[in-house]
Design a protein around this motif. Sequence first.
Motif, PDB file in Angstrom:
ATOM      1  N   UNK A  41       0.776  -1.122  -0.066  1.00  0.00           N
ATOM      2  CA  UNK A  41      -0.102   0.010  -0.055  1.00  0.00           C
ATOM      3  C   UNK A  41       0.826   1.362  -0.062  1.00  0.00           C
ATOM      4  N   UNK A  42       2.127   0.929   0.850  1.00  0.00           N
ATOM      5  CA  UNK A  42       2.615   2.411   0.959  1.00  0.00           C
ATOM      6  C   UNK A  42       3.608   2.652  -0.325  1.00  0.00           C
ATOM      7  N   UNK A  43       4.003   1.282  -1.003  1.00  0.00           N
ATOM      8  CA  UNK A  43       4.453   1.739  -2.390  1.00  0.00           C
ATOM      9  C   UNK A  43       3.654   2.180  -3.468  1.00  0.00           C
ATOM     10  N   UNK A  44       2.304   1.919  -3.323  1.00  0.00           N
ATOM     11  CA  UNK A  44       1.208   2.559  -4.343  1.00  0.00           C
ATOM     12  C   UNK A  44       1.231   3.916  -3.998  1.00  0.00           C
ATOM     13  N   UNK A  45       1.241   4.352  -2.800  1.00  0.00           N
ATOM     14  CA  UNK A  45       1.049   5.671  -2.531  1.00  0.00           C
ATOM     15  C   UNK A  45       2.382   6.274  -2.813  1.00  0.00           C
ATOM     16  N   UNK A  46       3.543   5.839  -2.882  1.00  0.00           N
ATOM     17  CA  UNK A  46       4.676   6.578  -3.317  1.00  0.00           C
ATOM     18  C   UNK A  46       4.807   6.475  -4.804  1.00  0.00           C
ATOM     19  N   UNK A  47       4.328   5.663  -5.314  1.00  0.00           N
ATOM     20  CA  UNK A  47       4.325   5.796  -6.884  1.00  0.00           C
ATOM     21  C   UNK A  47       3.169   6.603  -7.478  1.00  0.00           C
TER      22      UNK A  47
ATOM     23  N   UNK B 222      -6.166   0.293 -13.549  1.00  0.00           N
ATOM     24  CA  UNK B 222      -4.594   0.682 -13.078  1.00  0.00           C
ATOM     25  C   UNK B 222      -4.394  -0.724 -12.588  1.00  0.00           C
ATOM     26  N   UNK B 223      -3.181  -1.015 -12.596  1.00  0.00           N
ATOM     27  CA  UNK B 223      -2.384  -2.380 -12.087  1.00  0.00           C
ATOM     28  C   UNK B 223      -2.041  -2.244 -10.781  1.00  0.00           C
ATOM     29  N   UNK B 224      -2.895  -2.535  -9.711  1.00  0.00           N
ATOM     30  CA  UNK B 224      -2.727  -2.479  -8.352  1.00  0.00           C
ATOM     31  C   UNK B 224      -3.147  -3.878  -7.544  1.00  0.00           C
ATOM     32  N   UNK B 225      -2.373  -3.758  -6.398  1.00  0.00           N
ATOM     33  CA  UNK B 225      -2.687  -5.022  -5.610  1.00  0.00           C
ATOM     34  C   UNK B 225      -4.190  -5.169  -5.265  1.00  0.00           C
ATOM     35  N   UNK B 226      -4.824  -6.313  -4.993  1.00  0.00           N
ATOM     36  CA  UNK B 226      -6.010  -6.714  -4.461  1.00  0.00           C
ATOM     37  C   UNK B 226      -6.308  -5.710  -3.219  1.00  0.00           C
ATOM     38  N   UNK B 227      -5.565  -5.894  -2.115  1.00  0.00           N
ATOM     39  CA  UNK B 227      -5.891  -5.064  -1.214  1.00  0.00           C
ATOM     40  C   UNK B 227      -5.851  -3.782  -1.191  1.00  0.00           C
ATOM     41  N   UNK B 228      -5.094  -3.335  -2.026  1.00  0.00           N
ATOM     42  CA  UNK B 228      -4.926  -1.605  -2.390  1.00  0.00           C
ATOM     43  C   UNK B 228      -6.279  -1.249  -3.250  1.00  0.00           C
TER      44      UNK B 228
ATOM     45  N   UNK C 141      -9.094   1.452  -1.653  1.00  0.00           N
ATOM     46  CA  UNK C 141      -9.386   2.418  -2.622  1.00  0.00           C
ATOM     47  C   UNK C 141     -11.021   2.548  -2.712  1.00  0.00           C
ATOM     48  N   UNK C 142     -11.544   1.399  -3.134  1.00  0.00           N
ATOM     49  CA  UNK C 142     -13.032   1.368  -3.451  1.00  0.00           C
ATOM     50  C   UNK C 142     -13.806   1.560  -1.777  1.00  0.00           C
ATOM     51  N   UNK C 143     -13.148   0.894  -0.811  1.00  0.00           N
ATOM     52  CA  UNK C 143     -13.852   1.189   0.549  1.00  0.00           C
ATOM     53  C   UNK C 143     -13.854   2.907   0.705  1.00  0.00           C
TER      54      UNK C 143
END
Length: 111
Positions: free
Chosen positions: A1-7, A80-86, A90-92
């Motif tokens: 999740x932090x990696x996604x935020x950083x990107x 977007x190519x993101x992990x399932x938990x991310x 985001x959806x929540x």
Amino acid sequence: MLKLFGETVRSEKAIKSIFDHYKNLAVSAVIIAVGLKVFFREDASSPVWLVKTSGGCIFVLGLVLLILNERHGMHLLNKAKISLPAYFTILFVYSMGWFVIANELVISHSR
């Protein structure tokens, strides 16, 4: 999740897209609120049928813009190519935002 935020922070295109999406969401919510305010206005100097028709048209316009914006945002999120938990996080958060906006429109209308 932090990696996604950083990107996301490093991507100017992603930041612009997110802010554009929420700006469009806010504009369509304001248009809906104006439509509801006009539709339920009681002290209008214009004929009632004109007030109801114009308020209803403004409301429908805002609703169409809201739906278009939501569908476009979901299209971009699905692309977007993101992990399932991310994705689910985001959806929540996104759905909670929709709930708050809808709730505020109803509460502001009932006052």
